[in-house]
Design a protein around this motif. Structure first.
Motif, PDB file in Angstrom:
ATOM      1  N   GLU A   1       0.823  -1.213   0.000  1.00 36.13           N
ATOM      2  CA  GLU A   1       0.000   0.000   0.000  1.00 36.13           C
ATOM      3  C   GLU A   1       0.856   1.261   0.000  1.00 36.13           C
ATOM      4  O   GLU A   1       0.443   2.297  -0.512  1.00 36.13           O
ATOM      5  N   LEU A   2       2.062   1.190   0.536  1.00 37.82           N
ATOM      6  CA  LEU A   2       2.969   2.337   0.516  1.00 37.82           C
ATOM      7  C   LEU A   2       3.812   2.373  -0.750  1.00 37.82           C
ATOM      8  O   LEU A   2       4.140   3.453  -1.247  1.00 37.82           O
ATOM      9  N   ALA A   3       4.172   1.224  -1.260  1.00 30.38           N
ATOM     10  CA  ALA A   3       5.063   1.143  -2.414  1.00 30.38           C
ATOM     11  C   ALA A   3       4.487   1.828  -3.650  1.00 30.38           C
ATOM     12  O   ALA A   3       5.234   2.221  -4.549  1.00 30.38           O
ATOM     13  N   VAL A   4       3.183   2.006  -3.684  1.00 29.58           N
ATOM     14  CA  VAL A   4       2.543   2.681  -4.807  1.00 29.58           C
ATOM     15  C   VAL A   4       2.980   4.145  -4.876  1.00 29.58           C
ATOM     16  O   VAL A   4       3.132   4.707  -5.950  1.00 29.58           O
ATOM     17  N   HIS A   5       3.231   4.763  -3.705  1.00 33.93           N
ATOM     18  CA  HIS A   5       3.528   6.192  -3.645  1.00 33.93           C
ATOM     19  C   HIS A   5       4.885   6.527  -3.027  1.00 33.93           C
ATOM     20  O   HIS A   5       5.285   7.690  -3.025  1.00 33.93           O
ATOM     21  N   VAL A   6       5.575   5.535  -2.485  1.00 31.99           N
ATOM     22  CA  VAL A   6       6.841   5.768  -1.788  1.00 31.99           C
ATOM     23  C   VAL A   6       7.857   4.726  -2.243  1.00 31.99           C
ATOM     24  O   VAL A   6       7.578   3.529  -2.221  1.00 31.99           O
ATOM     25  N   SER A   7       9.031   5.188  -2.642  1.00 32.89           N
ATOM     26  CA  SER A   7      10.094   4.275  -3.075  1.00 32.89           C
ATOM     27  C   SER A   7      11.100   4.063  -1.950  1.00 32.89           C
ATOM     28  O   SER A   7      11.460   5.002  -1.243  1.00 32.89           O
ATOM     29  N   ALA A   8      11.559   2.847  -1.809  1.00 34.75           N
ATOM     30  CA  ALA A   8      12.647   2.547  -0.887  1.00 34.75           C
ATOM     31  C   ALA A   8      13.943   2.833  -1.639  1.00 34.75           C
ATOM     32  O   ALA A   8      14.170   2.293  -2.717  1.00 34.75           O
ATOM     33  N   VAL A   9      14.782   3.706  -1.084  1.00 34.86           N
ATOM     34  CA  VAL A   9      15.979   4.125  -1.803  1.00 34.86           C
ATOM     35  C   VAL A   9      17.277   3.654  -1.165  1.00 34.86           C
ATOM     36  O   VAL A   9      18.304   3.602  -1.834  1.00 34.86           O
TER      37      VAL A   9
ATOM     38  N   GLY B   1      19.341  -0.849  10.680  1.00 35.89           N
ATOM     39  CA  GLY B   1      17.994  -1.261  10.302  1.00 35.89           C
ATOM     40  C   GLY B   1      17.180  -0.124   9.718  1.00 35.89           C
ATOM     41  O   GLY B   1      15.975  -0.223   9.558  1.00 35.89           O
ATOM     42  N   ARG B   2      17.847   0.977   9.353  1.00 34.42           N
ATOM     43  CA  ARG B   2      17.143   2.138   8.813  1.00 34.42           C
ATOM     44  C   ARG B   2      16.844   1.959   7.337  1.00 34.42           C
ATOM     45  O   ARG B   2      17.711   1.638   6.531  1.00 34.42           O
ATOM     46  N   LEU B   3      15.593   2.196   6.974  1.00 36.76           N
ATOM     47  CA  LEU B   3      15.143   2.152   5.594  1.00 36.76           C
ATOM     48  C   LEU B   3      14.812   3.575   5.179  1.00 36.76           C
ATOM     49  O   LEU B   3      13.966   4.226   5.787  1.00 36.76           O
ATOM     50  N   ASP B   4      15.504   4.084   4.168  1.00 35.11           N
ATOM     51  CA  ASP B   4      15.245   5.434   3.657  1.00 35.11           C
ATOM     52  C   ASP B   4      14.214   5.344   2.551  1.00 35.11           C
ATOM     53  O   ASP B   4      14.344   4.537   1.626  1.00 35.11           O
ATOM     54  N   LEU B   5      13.213   6.209   2.656  1.00 38.51           N
ATOM     55  CA  LEU B   5      12.114   6.232   1.689  1.00 38.51           C
ATOM     56  C   LEU B   5      12.044   7.581   1.003  1.00 38.51           C
ATOM     57  O   LEU B   5      12.451   8.593   1.560  1.00 38.51           O
ATOM     58  N   CYS B   6      11.512   7.581  -0.204  1.00 41.33           N
ATOM     59  CA  CYS B   6      11.357   8.806  -0.968  1.00 41.33           C
ATOM     60  C   CYS B   6       9.941   8.828  -1.556  1.00 41.33           C
ATOM     61  O   CYS B   6       9.562   7.918  -2.294  1.00 41.33           O
ATOM     62  N   PRO B   7       9.166   9.885  -1.241  1.00 39.86           N
ATOM     63  CA  PRO B   7       7.816   9.979  -1.829  1.00 39.86           C
ATOM     64  C   PRO B   7       7.888  10.255  -3.323  1.00 39.86           C
ATOM     65  O   PRO B   7       8.833  10.882  -3.806  1.00 39.86           O
ATOM     66  N   ASP B   8       6.883   9.775  -4.049  1.00 34.26           N
ATOM     67  CA  ASP B   8       6.834  10.002  -5.493  1.00 34.26           C
ATOM     68  C   ASP B   8       6.584  11.463  -5.837  1.00 34.26           C
ATOM     69  O   ASP B   8       6.964  11.926  -6.884  1.00 34.26           O
ATOM     70  N   SER B   9       5.941  12.194  -4.937  1.00 36.77           N
ATOM     71  CA  SER B   9       5.609  13.590  -5.169  1.00 36.77           C
ATOM     72  C   SER B   9       5.924  14.400  -3.924  1.00 36.77           C
ATOM     73  O   SER B   9       5.792  13.933  -2.806  1.00 36.77           O
ATOM     74  N   SER B  10       6.320  15.637  -4.132  1.00 34.51           N
ATOM     75  CA  SER B  10       6.594  16.516  -2.989  1.00 34.51           C
ATOM     76  C   SER B  10       5.343  17.263  -2.548  1.00 34.51           C
ATOM     77  O   SER B  10       5.374  18.030  -1.600  1.00 34.51           O
ATOM     78  N   ALA B  11       4.247  17.042  -3.235  1.00 37.33           N
ATOM     79  CA  ALA B  11       2.999  17.746  -2.927  1.00 37.33           C
ATOM     80  C   ALA B  11       2.379  17.279  -1.642  1.00 37.33           C
ATOM     81  O   ALA B  11       2.505  16.215  -1.183  1.00 37.33           O
TER      82      ALA B  11
END
Length: 50
Positions: free
Chosen positions: A25-33, A40-50
């Motif tokens: 459900e998150l992977a649709v709008h957030v990428s794991a980078v 154990g830290r996972l950095d995420l990046c949203p698809d949009s800054s809006a």
């Protein structure tokens, strides 16, 4: 602390590849980078800054 399945996955360096299965459900709008195994830290990046 990460659940055991993520620690094992992280050790195999596949957390980023498995991100869509881990949180579909998150992977649709957030990428794991990036994933830092020792912390154990996972950095995420949203698809949009809006």
């Amino acid at each position: 602390m990460l659940p055991q399945f993520l620690r094992v996955t992280a050790h195999n360096n596949t957390v980023l590849q498995q991100w869509p299965a881990i949180a579909p459900e998150l992977a649709v709008h957030v990428s794991a980078v990036a994933f830092d195994t020792p912390s154990g830290r996972l950095d995420l990046c949203p698809d949009s800054s809006a």
